[in-house]
Design an enzyme around this catalytic site. Sequence first.
Site, short mmCIF file in Angstrom:
data_model
loop_
_atom_site.label_atom_id
_atom_site.label_comp_id
_atom_site.label_asym_id
_atom_site.label_seq_id
_atom_site.Cartn_x
_atom_site.Cartn_y
_atom_site.Cartn_z
CG ASP A 1 -1.83 -1.23 1.26
OD1 ASP A 1 -1.92 -1.98 0.27
OD2 ASP A 1 -2.43 -1.46 2.32
CE LYS B 1 -3.83 -4.39 1.26
NZ LYS B 1 -4.32 -3.69 2.42
CB CYS C 1 -2.15 -2.56 5.53
SG CYS C 1 -3.74 -1.75 5.25
#
Length: 189
Positions: free
Chosen positions: A22, A82, A113
Amino acid sequence: MPESIHNPLLMTPKNTALLVIDMQEKLLPSIDAAARVTWNTRRLLDGAAILEVPVLGTEQYPKGLGATVPEIAERLGEVPEKLEFSSCNCVAEKLTKLNRPKVLLAGIEAHVCVQQTALDLLALGYDVLLAVDAIGSRFRQDKRIALRRMESCGVTLTTTEAALFEWCRVAGTPQFKQISGLVRETEPS
């Protein structure tokens, strides 16, 4: 001459995959030491390319958080989207196919995450390592506590430079010369 020792605790290009989590346009500017995190993640990706370590990446809700920053995206290839905080479900099938027992993590945010991915990967039986200088959170305390929690659960902490040399293993090769160049780069201010 004795046979070379291959300690199973060490990462090698044959037993490790790199997972970048991310590193996105709208989230990265709010991350503490974002330039350092991006720089170290990019160096890991470049080292992985030199030493043929497979790389995977993810994006958390890109509609809201934007795409992966270009410097990282150009080195990752296809990146699945996601909604779950853990990246595990996005990459589990690819990791199974790669058949690498170790996964080195980089990315953001450490306490969300990255942490949930690390704990899920541990539950699946992977040896999880974390390049602590290639992860970040908005607030230092969140990162600090996440590192403590992950380490207490069995995640191994390392650094970008340590990972690069661990993958490389020996000096005197063309790959070592390239890795040395990555290590000698000047850290962004």
